[in-house]
Design a protein around this motif. Structure first.
Motif, mmCIF file in Angstrom:
data_model
loop_
_atom_site.group_PDB
_atom_site.id
_atom_site.type_symbol
_atom_site.label_atom_id
_atom_site.label_comp_id
_atom_site.label_asym_id
_atom_site.label_seq_id
_atom_site.Cartn_x
_atom_site.Cartn_y
_atom_site.Cartn_z
ATOM 1 N N ALA A 1 0.834 -1.213 0.000
ATOM 2 C CA ALA A 1 0.000 0.000 0.000
ATOM 3 C C ALA A 1 0.866 1.260 0.000
ATOM 4 O O ALA A 1 0.603 2.218 -0.740
ATOM 5 C CB ALA A 1 -0.928 -0.005 1.216
ATOM 6 N N GLY A 2 1.913 1.252 0.804
ATOM 7 C CA GLY A 2 2.761 2.439 0.923
ATOM 8 C C GLY A 2 3.553 2.726 -0.335
ATOM 9 O O GLY A 2 3.665 3.885 -0.760
ATOM 10 N N ALA A 3 4.102 1.702 -0.954
ATOM 11 C CA ALA A 3 4.890 1.919 -2.169
ATOM 12 C C ALA A 3 3.983 2.391 -3.305
ATOM 13 O O ALA A 3 4.360 3.272 -4.094
ATOM 14 C CB ALA A 3 5.627 0.635 -2.559
ATOM 15 N N THR A 4 2.788 1.843 -3.366
ATOM 16 C CA THR A 4 1.845 2.251 -4.414
ATOM 17 C C THR A 4 1.449 3.717 -4.218
ATOM 18 O O THR A 4 1.448 4.513 -5.173
ATOM 19 C CB THR A 4 0.602 1.338 -4.371
ATOM 20 O OG1 THR A 4 1.035 -0.017 -4.522
ATOM 21 C CG2 THR A 4 -0.399 1.699 -5.461
ATOM 22 N N LEU B 1 3.117 6.022 -2.747
ATOM 23 C CA LEU B 1 4.283 6.861 -3.044
ATOM 24 C C LEU B 1 4.341 7.209 -4.532
ATOM 25 O O LEU B 1 4.599 8.362 -4.907
ATOM 26 C CB LEU B 1 5.557 6.113 -2.618
ATOM 27 C CG LEU B 1 6.880 6.845 -2.798
ATOM 28 C CD1 LEU B 1 6.978 8.053 -1.878
ATOM 29 C CD2 LEU B 1 8.057 5.887 -2.538
ATOM 30 N N LEU B 2 4.090 6.222 -5.376
ATOM 31 C CA LEU B 2 4.116 6.476 -6.828
ATOM 32 C C LEU B 2 2.966 7.379 -7.259
ATOM 33 O O LEU B 2 3.101 8.193 -8.186
ATOM 34 C CB LEU B 2 4.072 5.147 -7.605
ATOM 35 C CG LEU B 2 5.403 4.455 -7.876
ATOM 36 C CD1 LEU B 2 6.251 5.249 -8.844
ATOM 37 C CD2 LEU B 2 6.187 4.117 -6.645
ATOM 38 N N VAL C 1 4.020 11.068 -5.757
ATOM 39 C CA VAL C 1 5.191 11.746 -6.328
ATOM 40 C C VAL C 1 5.085 11.899 -7.840
ATOM 41 O O VAL C 1 5.461 12.934 -8.392
ATOM 42 C CB VAL C 1 6.496 11.001 -5.955
ATOM 43 C CG1 VAL C 1 7.705 11.659 -6.622
ATOM 44 C CG2 VAL C 1 6.671 10.956 -4.448
ATOM 45 N N LEU C 2 4.572 10.872 -8.522
ATOM 46 C CA LEU C 2 4.580 10.918 -9.988
ATOM 47 C C LEU C 2 3.182 10.898 -10.602
ATOM 48 O O LEU C 2 3.049 10.881 -11.838
ATOM 49 C CB LEU C 2 5.396 9.741 -10.542
ATOM 50 C CG LEU C 2 6.889 9.722 -10.188
ATOM 51 C CD1 LEU C 2 7.545 8.490 -10.818
ATOM 52 C CD2 LEU C 2 7.595 10.983 -10.674
ATOM 53 N N LEU D 1 9.354 4.299 4.256
ATOM 54 C CA LEU D 1 8.403 3.173 4.294
ATOM 55 C C LEU D 1 9.034 1.947 4.952
ATOM 56 O O LEU D 1 8.406 1.278 5.778
ATOM 57 C CB LEU D 1 7.971 2.842 2.853
ATOM 58 C CG LEU D 1 6.956 1.726 2.681
ATOM 59 C CD1 LEU D 1 5.600 2.127 3.256
ATOM 60 C CD2 LEU D 1 6.804 1.367 1.186
ATOM 61 N N GLY E 1 -2.374 -1.461 -4.984
ATOM 62 C CA GLY E 1 -2.181 -1.145 -3.571
ATOM 63 C C GLY E 1 -2.565 -2.252 -2.617
ATOM 64 O O GLY E 1 -2.612 -2.053 -1.394
#
Lengths: 67, 67, 67, 67, 67, 67
Positions: free
Chosen positions: B23-26, B28-29, B32-33, C28, D56
């Motif tokens: 969930a966190g990495a998704t 982040l994308l 940020v982008l 994270l 996610g």
């Protein structure tokens, strides 16, 4: 900070052999590029012979045929 | 469509922690982008401590020495 | 010691955005797994849209069609 | 000398299916780029559904919800 | 058939240094695991310092600060 | 959701050839494993011949010797 990834077939690589791969790959980066060993990471991946193919055939099949 | 690969040592990471990493990495994308979360892929790899080296030594050995 | 690899299409990602991805991915790992940020590595790879495919088609082609 | 890495969820992929992936990916490199099949390597990685996320969420969670 | 991937920052690594990395990594696999050098592949990836982070910061930023 | 990564030497692979690799790899996953093509990702990486080694030698060097 270099990162080295070594992939080999899963063939009973021992902890001692893994340690030798880690030490050797780290030293290589020190010797050739002057990298700091303390931040050099080495990750070894062992892959089942069913999952590794070369020449269009799995290593499992190749070994059955004696190659 | 981004692809995130997270490699950590195999240390009893729970399914809840894995879900939190995904969930966190998704997010982040997205943040940020501006990426679309529905096509963002996250793959977590857990690596045995014998197979992960830093400073020329496996994590197994480092932990034996108390590091 | 975690290692995070982020792959995105090459679309003018700025140095600031890259810095935000690095900071966010590192945080994270700290938050979810209690990892040490000082040894957490993040590598961003930017891939040309000709070289990235989804749905059997390159991103270049999909964008030409307005997707 | 091409190297192909195929990552899929761990869902009971059989040795026959793996062999078909290896043969097919190798032939693709021969057909499209004229590569030598004897030095073409294919590595298949199977990833637990807890460790694979999209949108996610882990694949495990998505399947619980019937997706 | 082993496969070694070496990732370093893009810092003017010369063709001679790359050749030394390739030769050294190949010999390591021969020495430690008895692998056949003729089918051992080494791929070197050079990563821009903006795209490589450690400690939550890009290498570009760290170097500006004199680290 | 499969993810396919194809690494080849940088030898003037055309956009049409890349498209053929993307289409072919995606279809392979559909045919062999029944995967959904719409979420199948293919990423092609082109590697300079100085950075690719086999048999302990870079491809650049091998080609100079006529191999």
């Amino acid at each position: 900070m270099p990162y080295v990834n070594i992939r080999v077939t899963r063939d009973g690589v021992t902890a001692e052999q893994k340690q030798a791969l880690i030490a050797g790959a780290t030293q290589l980066l020190v010797d050739v590029l002057g990298k700091n060993p303390n931040t050099t990471v080495v990750v070894i991946e062992e892959v089942d012979t069913d999952n590794w193919g070369i020449g269009g055939e799995s290593v499992t099949e190749r070994r059955k045929r004696g190659e």
